[in-house]
Motif scaffolding. Structure first.
Motif, PDB file in Angstrom:
ATOM      1  N   LEU D  22       0.832  -1.200   0.000  1.00  0.00           N
ATOM      2  CA  LEU D  22       0.000   0.000   0.000  1.00  0.00           C
ATOM      3  C   LEU D  22       0.864   1.246   0.000  1.00  0.00           C
ATOM      4  CD1 LEU D  22      -2.898  -0.972   2.396  1.00  0.00           C
ATOM      5  CD2 LEU D  22      -2.949  -0.613  -0.067  1.00  0.00           C
ATOM      6  N   PHE D  23       1.906   1.216   0.857  1.00  0.00           N
ATOM      7  CA  PHE D  23       2.821   2.356   0.926  1.00  0.00           C
ATOM      8  C   PHE D  23       3.401   2.653  -0.442  1.00  0.00           C
ATOM      9  CE2 PHE D  23       7.208   3.751   1.258  1.00  0.00           C
ATOM     10  CZ  PHE D  23       7.093   4.880   2.053  1.00  0.00           C
ATOM     11  N   GLY D  24       3.903   1.592  -1.075  1.00  0.00           N
ATOM     12  CA  GLY D  24       4.553   1.775  -2.372  1.00  0.00           C
ATOM     13  C   GLY D  24       3.594   2.329  -3.394  1.00  0.00           C
ATOM     14  N   ILE D  25       2.380   1.761  -3.446  1.00  0.00           N
ATOM     15  CA  ILE D  25       1.425   2.181  -4.476  1.00  0.00           C
ATOM     16  C   ILE D  25       0.995   3.627  -4.250  1.00  0.00           C
ATOM     17  CG2 ILE D  25      -0.902   1.812  -5.328  1.00  0.00           C
ATOM     18  CD1 ILE D  25      -0.397  -1.184  -4.906  1.00  0.00           C
ATOM     19  N   ILE D  26       0.642   3.936  -2.977  1.00  0.00           N
ATOM     20  CA  ILE D  26       0.124   5.274  -2.699  1.00  0.00           C
ATOM     21  C   ILE D  26       1.187   6.328  -2.966  1.00  0.00           C
ATOM     22  CG2 ILE D  26      -0.654   6.801  -0.843  1.00  0.00           C
ATOM     23  CD1 ILE D  26      -2.106   4.348   0.296  1.00  0.00           C
ATOM     24  N   PHE D  27       2.379   6.089  -2.398  1.00  0.00           N
ATOM     25  CA  PHE D  27       3.389   7.128  -2.576  1.00  0.00           C
ATOM     26  C   PHE D  27       3.958   7.140  -3.987  1.00  0.00           C
ATOM     27  CE2 PHE D  27       3.069   7.186   1.978  1.00  0.00           C
ATOM     28  CZ  PHE D  27       3.137   8.542   2.234  1.00  0.00           C
ATOM     29  N   GLY D  28       3.951   5.969  -4.614  1.00  0.00           N
ATOM     30  CA  GLY D  28       4.378   5.947  -6.010  1.00  0.00           C
ATOM     31  C   GLY D  28       3.505   6.845  -6.852  1.00  0.00           C
ATOM     32  N   LEU D  29       2.171   6.699  -6.677  1.00  0.00           N
ATOM     33  CA  LEU D  29       1.260   7.526  -7.462  1.00  0.00           C
ATOM     34  C   LEU D  29       1.376   8.986  -7.062  1.00  0.00           C
ATOM     35  CD1 LEU D  29      -1.865   5.230  -7.656  1.00  0.00           C
ATOM     36  CD2 LEU D  29      -0.155   5.668  -9.392  1.00  0.00           C
ATOM     37  N   LEU D  30       1.551   9.210  -5.758  1.00  0.00           N
ATOM     38  CA  LEU D  30       1.654  10.581  -5.267  1.00  0.00           C
ATOM     39  C   LEU D  30       2.858  11.279  -5.879  1.00  0.00           C
ATOM     40  CD1 LEU D  30       0.186  12.378  -3.213  1.00  0.00           C
ATOM     41  CD2 LEU D  30       1.991  11.807  -1.600  1.00  0.00           C
ATOM     42  N   TYR D  31       4.009  10.581  -5.836  1.00  0.00           N
ATOM     43  CA  TYR D  31       5.215  11.200  -6.385  1.00  0.00           C
ATOM     44  C   TYR D  31       5.084  11.389  -7.882  1.00  0.00           C
ATOM     45  CZ  TYR D  31       7.790  10.923  -2.042  1.00  0.00           C
ATOM     46  OH  TYR D  31       8.204  11.106  -0.773  1.00  0.00           O
ATOM     47  N   PRO D  53      -2.900  10.990 -11.026  1.00  0.00           N
ATOM     48  CA  PRO D  53      -2.563   9.573 -11.233  1.00  0.00           C
ATOM     49  C   PRO D  53      -3.564   8.635 -10.585  1.00  0.00           C
ATOM     50  CG  PRO D  53      -0.603  10.792 -10.666  1.00  0.00           C
ATOM     51  CD  PRO D  53      -1.743  11.746 -10.537  1.00  0.00           C
ATOM     52  N   PHE D  54      -4.093   8.981  -9.403  1.00  0.00           N
ATOM     53  CA  PHE D  54      -5.081   8.113  -8.739  1.00  0.00           C
ATOM     54  C   PHE D  54      -6.315   7.992  -9.609  1.00  0.00           C
ATOM     55  CE2 PHE D  54      -2.447   9.709  -5.329  1.00  0.00           C
ATOM     56  CZ  PHE D  54      -2.216   8.571  -4.568  1.00  0.00           C
ATOM     57  N   ARG D  55      -6.725   9.130 -10.155  1.00  0.00           N
ATOM     58  CA  ARG D  55      -7.905   9.129 -11.028  1.00  0.00           C
ATOM     59  C   ARG D  55      -7.646   8.257 -12.260  1.00  0.00           C
ATOM     60  NH1 ARG D  55      -9.220  15.442 -11.530  1.00  0.00           N
ATOM     61  NH2 ARG D  55     -10.106  15.838  -9.467  1.00  0.00           N
ATOM     62  N   LYS D 248       8.013   1.370  -8.759  1.00  0.00           N
ATOM     63  CA  LYS D 248       9.422   1.259  -9.111  1.00  0.00           C
ATOM     64  C   LYS D 248      10.155   2.582  -8.849  1.00  0.00           C
ATOM     65  CE  LYS D 248      11.980  -0.847 -12.821  1.00  0.00           C
ATOM     66  NZ  LYS D 248      11.985  -1.145 -14.244  1.00  0.00           N
ATOM     67  N   THR D 249       9.450   3.683  -9.077  1.00  0.00           N
ATOM     68  CA  THR D 249      10.062   4.969  -8.778  1.00  0.00           C
ATOM     69  C   THR D 249      10.446   5.052  -7.309  1.00  0.00           C
ATOM     70  OG1 THR D 249       8.517   5.858 -10.381  1.00  0.00           O
ATOM     71  CG2 THR D 249       9.766   7.438  -9.099  1.00  0.00           C
ATOM     72  N   VAL D 250       9.485   4.674  -6.449  1.00  0.00           N
ATOM     73  CA  VAL D 250       9.760   4.678  -5.010  1.00  0.00           C
ATOM     74  C   VAL D 250      10.928   3.761  -4.706  1.00  0.00           C
ATOM     75  CG1 VAL D 250       8.815   4.095  -2.763  1.00  0.00           C
ATOM     76  CG2 VAL D 250       7.409   5.258  -4.442  1.00  0.00           C
ATOM     77  N   VAL D 251      10.925   2.564  -5.344  1.00  0.00           N
ATOM     78  CA  VAL D 251      11.967   1.579  -5.060  1.00  0.00           C
ATOM     79  C   VAL D 251      13.334   2.122  -5.430  1.00  0.00           C
ATOM     80  CG1 VAL D 251      12.904  -0.605  -5.847  1.00  0.00           C
ATOM     81  CG2 VAL D 251      10.517  -0.457  -5.208  1.00  0.00           C
ATOM     82  N   MET D 252      13.457   2.691  -6.626  1.00  0.00           N
ATOM     83  CA  MET D 252      14.773   3.179  -7.053  1.00  0.00           C
ATOM     84  C   MET D 252      15.248   4.300  -6.146  1.00  0.00           C
ATOM     85  SD  MET D 252      16.341   1.582  -9.247  1.00  0.00           S
ATOM     86  CE  MET D 252      17.714   2.639  -9.640  1.00  0.00           C
ATOM     87  N   ALA D 253      14.322   5.213  -5.815  1.00  0.00           N
ATOM     88  CA  ALA D 253      14.699   6.304  -4.921  1.00  0.00           C
ATOM     89  C   ALA D 253      15.126   5.752  -3.571  1.00  0.00           C
ATOM     90  CB  ALA D 253      13.537   7.263  -4.771  1.00  0.00           C
ATOM     91  N   SER D 254      14.383   4.755  -3.081  1.00  0.00           N
ATOM     92  CA  SER D 254      14.719   4.168  -1.793  1.00  0.00           C
ATOM     93  C   SER D 254      16.096   3.537  -1.838  1.00  0.00           C
ATOM     94  CB  SER D 254      13.714   3.094  -1.404  1.00  0.00           C
ATOM     95  OG  SER D 254      12.444   3.607  -1.429  1.00  0.00           O
ATOM     96  N   ILE D 255      16.422   2.889  -2.958  1.00  0.00           N
ATOM     97  CA  ILE D 255      17.730   2.241  -3.033  1.00  0.00           C
ATOM     98  C   ILE D 255      18.833   3.282  -2.934  1.00  0.00           C
ATOM     99  CG2 ILE D 255      19.275   0.980  -4.573  1.00  0.00           C
ATOM    100  CD1 ILE D 255      16.849  -0.554  -5.526  1.00  0.00           C
ATOM    101  N   ILE D 256      18.656   4.388  -3.643  1.00  0.00           N
ATOM    102  CA  ILE D 256      19.682   5.442  -3.563  1.00  0.00           C
ATOM    103  C   ILE D 256      19.787   5.948  -2.135  1.00  0.00           C
ATOM    104  CG2 ILE D 256      20.316   7.750  -4.327  1.00  0.00           C
ATOM    105  CD1 ILE D 256      19.106   7.157  -6.974  1.00  0.00           C
ATOM    106  N   VAL D 257      18.614   6.166  -1.515  1.00  0.00           N
ATOM    107  CA  VAL D 257      18.609   6.670  -0.141  1.00  0.00           C
ATOM    108  C   VAL D 257      19.308   5.682   0.787  1.00  0.00           C
ATOM    109  CG1 VAL D 257      17.085   7.069   1.817  1.00  0.00           C
ATOM    110  CG2 VAL D 257      16.617   8.150  -0.364  1.00  0.00           C
ATOM    111  N   VAL D 258      18.965   4.391   0.645  1.00  0.00           N
ATOM    112  CA  VAL D 258      19.507   3.388   1.551  1.00  0.00           C
ATOM    113  C   VAL D 258      21.009   3.251   1.370  1.00  0.00           C
ATOM    114  CG1 VAL D 258      19.561   0.918   1.967  1.00  0.00           C
ATOM    115  CG2 VAL D 258      17.395   2.097   1.842  1.00  0.00           C
TER     116      VAL D 258
END
Lengths: 114, 162, 518, 347
Positions: D22-31, D53-55, D248-258
């Motif tokens: 849920l976190f990934g989907i919501i914030f992915g769409l938000l970003y 994007p949600f719409r 995937k956007t969230v994931v890639m950003a998270s990887i850089i952050v981590v």
């Protein structure tokens, strides 16, 4: 020196065989190369078992005296038996190659490239 | 491959029994002399090959039927089975070891005589299962090598027929 | 679980007996013969598993032929089975069984099948003998049995010129390799008057002749294992043999690979830590040599796979690359002998042996299925098969992902072990390894596209799914791949780890024989 | 007892996975929305509202799913789902904010490297299976791009792991180890610092290609091959690809952050927070979202507004030659770091 002659013969046989295998284009000659290497290795094995002035390792009716090692002879026999099978297989394959390609030249029997 | 001249045919027919008997002798004395199943078998098979060369593959193939070839193959299998089977018998009789020579030094059986220590005359009635294995190997080698020669001759006939 | 000792020779003897019985059984009925062969091999596999469970709990087992005990080990022929041997035996018996089940439908329309099955059984006996034996000369004999049987099987489709040519190439290479092995054995015998591996290993000195013998053995066995630059025969023979044979050939090459390991780790185990030329220890020298060969194999395998147009040759080059991964793991393990990451690399290399056998085997079976259905192996002429051959497609995808080392399949589990250890030896090794595995993925996606995707070709409109026996055997391997991928820890702890320990612990291997004799 | 523990683990896993998804989907769409808004502003447009994007996703889910005639239906419909699942499963291995990763074992980082290929692979296979020439061209391009950017990516990951091994860490591919020992702390001199900065730069350049964003969006290229890979997709399947892209956007950003900025606010002494308190978690999550936002801003939004699309051969060249050389230079700097400092007697 005289006892080194078999080893020289071994080296000569093996090198001759390798020469035939690498530089000869005729498939039959390649098979001959393999047989030469095989003879060289077999001669080497037999020579390893030889002892000076020894008799054949047969126990019954032996005249006495030192015997040469029987193990290398057994190994050589096994190797010869295997050699017969390999050579027979190779020659039959050469026959089939000749039937398919109509030539024994290794340069022309190359459908499998790359 | 056609046959050779009448002289060759006759001579090889005369020599052939001697070669065969010599080969069988080598097989039978495998446990006493440097011979054995393979060597004797090879001698016999070379005798057969000599006949084949003398009479030519055309004549031979005319004489040989499919049945004969299959008998040859069966004999080959039987020889191999005999060899490996004797090894299996070692697991059944006596101390249960693979390749156990369970017949050696058993006076009641064939090839069961004990070899005396020291220099003795050759006694064929010794060595347990070794002579039997030699027979099996001899059978296999005769059939196998003859089969090889025969098939190669067959193939040359095909080439000439083309 | 304890099993009687005589089970060890039976593992080799039963396929041998079966091989000679097959022509006789074949006289009666063809179906009966197929069932007979499957039963023989299944029985053999059961014996291998029984023996494996025993070896893995109680340790090394030895068996002497025709004698009660180990007295006079110099002249005895003996089998010595440790965890590594039984690991290889498990691979061989699984693959052969699968291949025979597959052959039921695949080879149905061929003639001369009694010889086909006889040769398969002989090949099995040869492979199992190679991995179980404890005697160098015996090893040579089984090597030759394997070569002869596999050569005859490679050339089984004798009506195709390519098959005969591949068979001839194979027999020349293996005859030469086997003679090298025999020469090396003779060199060792001449010096130490022994043929027994354990006995030789206990007395070996690393003299000049020993070095020659080592080089001859490694060259010959690596040649038979198909490592670059001696890989020329491998794509030819894998590509030209019937698919059911290709999968057995995979395990036959792996048996030669086992020979390399046995020679380096056990036969020369005592001298590995000696200081060789230039002050470098022997193990570092040999290890880097093997790592270098491995890197070349990986790169050449992948690059050559990129340009292939024949399905099976492409898989064969993939197999060369996979061989490189095994050698990379083992080579890193030899170089860093005694360190923790060296052990991990060794684990990875050994685990990759079984994974490669399964993955490449599955791909070959899929290639065979496509050939069976379409009579075509050229990728340029295939297309759109995913519509009609759904199960085959799924199996191909599993094999593709496993070969490329994608999670969660088994290829990933072993490649991960290799990556996470080799980068400590040198980061470049791991980078190239990762990259090549991704390139391999690209190669196989290309294959996937050209064989299974794309528009439906008119001549393949009526292609049907392959018969059940072929689907069954592919399914079995696919299941094993997925299970290995999901629970790699179980496999590593129970089979791979003991095998790696057996390779490193050569002194235990020696003490089994030497303490009892001389 | 054991069963209880096991069931608890499974429960944690299931709930964690759902939460992460849920976190990934919501914030992915938000970003995604934020990204569109910012880039619109930079181009002097107003842009869609942030919740656009949600719409889009809601609407796509209600639309009919059209399977083209030439397609292979079962593969065509299967791959979008597989891509989404694979992407979400990466999130399971990532530490988010102050929370440790839900699952962790030996080689997380390499696992992530491989899992990142799955969505691309799913799109490639989906493109191939749709039977449209545009999609096939797009799929081939996607494959080429994928191989191209894996080279620098592999170098980056191996370099990091190698450095951590040199510092004496065990289990260097586990993300928990990596956030435990931030790489900036492990450098001994300026050379290592420069090396890591180069690697960070390389990773930032890899990100847009991984996400198929301009200038590396040749596989999709709406103006050229009409959406490429996705040209035949519609309805539910397209929505799933859309979601995959967001996650995937969230994931890639998270990887850089981590990998490069694994610091947390809550551990600052001046805040005086206890580790593990709710406030600490909330602060960490917010800080984490901020970090992700910054990364996306720099690696996706700014780049895609500033540069025009490259051709596929230019993409491959970029990654295979300059970027690979760059990251190799980074690797060499990192390897020489301690050695040079020793040589100069500075340590």
């Amino acid at each position: 020196m005289i006892y080194n002659i078999p080893y020289l013969a071994v080296a000569a046989l093996i090198l001759l065989g390798l020469y035939a295998l690498i530089f000869k284009r005729n498939l039959i000659k390649m098979v001959i190369g393999i047989t030469l290497i095989e003879s060289g290795v077999n001669l080497f094995l037999i020579t390893l078992g030889y002892r000076k002035e020894s008799i054949a390792p047969i126990y019954t009716s032996s005249p006495g005296g030192i015997m040469s090692f029987p193990v290398p002879q057994a190994l050589t026999l096994t190797s010869i038996v295997i050699g017969v099978a390999v050579i027979a297989l190779m020659l039959s394959l050469v026959m089939h190659i000749y039937r398919h390609y109509g030539t024994l030249d290794a340069r022309e029997t190359r459908r499998l490239k790359e | 491959m056609s046959g050779m001249s009448k002289i060759v045919k006759t001579i090889s027919s005369i020599i052939f029994p001697f070669i065969t008997i010599y080969g069988l002798y080598v097989i039978a004395h495998g446990h006493l002399t440097p011979g054995g199943g393979f060597q004797g078998g090879a001698v016999v098979a070379s005798g057969l090959a000599m006949l084949l060369v003398a009479y030519g593959s055309v004549w031979t193939m005319g004489k040989l039927k499919e049945k004969h070839l299959s008998i040859n193959q069966t004999l080959e299998s039987v020889g191999a089975i005999g060899f490996i089977g004797l090894a299996f018998f070692g697991l059944i009789f006596g101390t249960k070891i693979f390749f156990n020579n369970f017949l050696v030094n058993k006076q009641d059986y064939l090839f069961g005589a004990t070899v005396k220590l020291g220099e003795t005359a050759a006694n064929i009635n010794t060595a347990g299962i070794l002579p039997l294995m030699n027979f099996a190997v001899g059978l296999k080698v005769i059939a196998g090598l003859f089969g090889i020669v025969l098939l190669m001759a067959y193939a040359t006939r095909l080439k000439e027929g083309k | 679980m304890n099993v009687p000792d005589y089970i060890i020779p039976l593992i080799v003897a039963i396929p041998l007996l079966g091989a000679f019985l097959t022509p006789l059984v074949s006289r009666i009925n063809d179906k009966l013969r197929n069932i007979f062969v499957i039963i023989v091999l299944a029985l053999n596999a059961v014996l291998v598993f029984l023996l494996a469970s025993d070896i893995l709990t109680t340790g090394i087992k030895t068996y002497v032929f025709g004698a009660k005990d180990l007295s006079y080990p110099i002249v005895r022929i003996l089998f010595e089975v440790d965890a590594m041997s039984i690991f290889m035996a498990i691979i061989s018996s699984i693959l052969v069984l699968v291949a025979v089940v597959y052959s039921w439908s695949f080879m149905e329309k061929n003639t001369g099948l009694d010889k086909y099955y006889t040769l398969i059984l002989l090949l099995t006996a040869g492979m199992l003998g190679m991995v179980l034996t404890g005697d160098m000369f015996n090893f040579f004999v089984f090597l030759e049995i394997t070569s002869i049987a596999s050569c005859a099987l490679i050339a089984f489709w004798i009506h195709r010129g390519e098959s005969v040519e591949a068979g001839f190439k194979y027999i020349v290479i293996s005859a030469m390799g086997a003679l090298f092995v025999l020469f090396a054995v003779a060199l060792l015998y001449g010096q130490y008057n022994a043929l027994n591996i354990a006995l030789l290993s206990s007395v070996i000195q690393y003299t000049f002749l020993d070095k020659i013998a080592l080089v001859l053995l490694i060259v010959a066995l690596a040649m038979k294992a198909g490592i670059v630059p001696m890989h020329m025969w491998l794509p030819d023979s894998y590509g030209s043999a019937p698919s059911s044979i290709s999968i057995i050939l995979v395990s036959a090459t792996l048996a030669s690979l086992y020979g390399v390991f046995r020679v380096i780790f056990t036969l020369y185990g005592n001298v590995l830590s000696n200081i060789a030329n230039f002050g470098i220890p022997v193990n570092v020298f040999i290890g880097w040599l093997i790592v270098a060969l491995a890197m070349v194999s990986i790169l050449i395998g992948v690059i050559m796979a990129l340009i292939q147009t024949d399905f099976k040759r492409l898989i064969a080059y993939g197999a060369v690359a996979e061989l490189g991964y095994m050698f990379l793991g083992i080579g890193a393990g030899i170089t860093a002998l005694g360190t923790a990451y060296g052990k991990t690399a060794l684990d990875g290399g050994i685990f990759h042996i079984i994974n490669d056998a399964l993955d490449v085997g599955l791909l070959f079976l899929v290639a065979g299925a496509i050939y069976y259905a379409t009579k075509e192996t050229s990728l340029d002429k295939l297309g759109g098969l995913a519509r009609n051959m759904k199960y085959t497609t799924v199996f191909f995808v599993i094999g593709l992902l496993a070969v490329a080392g994608m999670p969660p399949l088994n290829g990933f589990a072993s490649k991960l072990l290799i990556y996470e250890s080799t980068f400590q030896l040198n980061p470049i090794l791991a980078i190239v390894a990762i990259l090549s595995s991704i390139l391999l993925l690209a190669v196989f996606v290309k294959v996937f596209y050209s064989a299974f995707m794309g528009p439906q070709l008119p001549k393949f409109k009526d292609v049907k799914e392959v018969p059940k026996s072929m689907l069954f055997s592919m399914g079995v391997i696919a299941c094993i791949i997925v299970i290995f991928g999901l629970f790699p820890e179980v496999i590593i702890n129970n089979i791979v780890e003991p095998a790696a320990n057996a390779l490193i612990g050569y002194s235990e291997y020696i003490s089994q024989v030497v303490a009892g004799g001389i | 007892m054991d069963i209880l523990g096991l069931s608890e683990t499974i429960l944690r896993l299931v709930i964690g996975t759902i939460a992460v998804a849920l976190f990934g989907i919501i914030f992915g769409l938000l970003y995604k929305g934020v990204d569109r808004k910012i880039s619109a502003h930079m181009q002097g447009r107003i842009g869609p509202p942030i919740r656009q994007p949600f719409r889009d996703v809601r609407k796509l889910f209600t639309k009919e799913n059209v399977v083209p005639e030439n397609a292979i239906p079962w593969i065509f419909n299967l791959v979008p789902l597989l891509g989404l699942i694979a992407t979400i499963s990466i999130l399971i291995y990532l530490p988010i904010g102050g929370f440790p990763p839900i699952m962790s074992w030996g080689g997380d980082l390499i696992l992530i490297l491989y899992l990142l290929m799955f969505p691309s692979l799913a799109m490639v296979i989906g493109g191939f299976s749709s039977g449209s020439p545009y999609a096939i061209v797009g799929a081939q391009r996607e494959m080429a791009t994928m191989i191209a950017y894996e080279f620098p990516l592999a170098i980056i990951i191996i370099s990091l792991a190698w450095k951590l091994t040199q510092v004496g860490s065990v289990n260097v591919f586990a993300l928990s180890t990596i956030i435990g020992t931030p790489i900036w702390n492990s450098v001994t001199g300026p050379l290592g610092f420069i090396g890591f900065a180069i690697l960070l730069l390389a990773l930032i350049i890899v990100t847009p290609a991984e996400l198929s964003k301009i200038p590396f969006d040749a596989p999709e290229a709406e103006t050229e091959i009409a959406g490429g890979l996705l040209v035949e997709y519609s309805g539910r399947n397209l929505a799933m690809f859309y979601l995959t892209d967001g996650v995937k956007t969230v994931v890639m950003a998270s990887i850089i952050v981590v990998l490069f900025f694994p610091y947390n606010l809550s551990s600052l002494p001046m805040l005086g927070l206890e580790g593990g308190s709710y406030v600490a978690y909330i602060i960490d999550i917010l800080f984490y979202l901020l970090k992700i936002f910054l990364v996306i801003l720099f690696s996706v939004t700014l780049i895609r507004v500033a540069i025009a699309r490259l051709k596929i051969d230019q993409i491959v060249y970029t990654y295979w030659v300059p970027l690979t050389l760059l990251s190799l230079v980074g690797l060499i700097f990192i390897m020489w770091d301690g050695w040079i400092m020793n040589l100069l007697g500075l340590v």
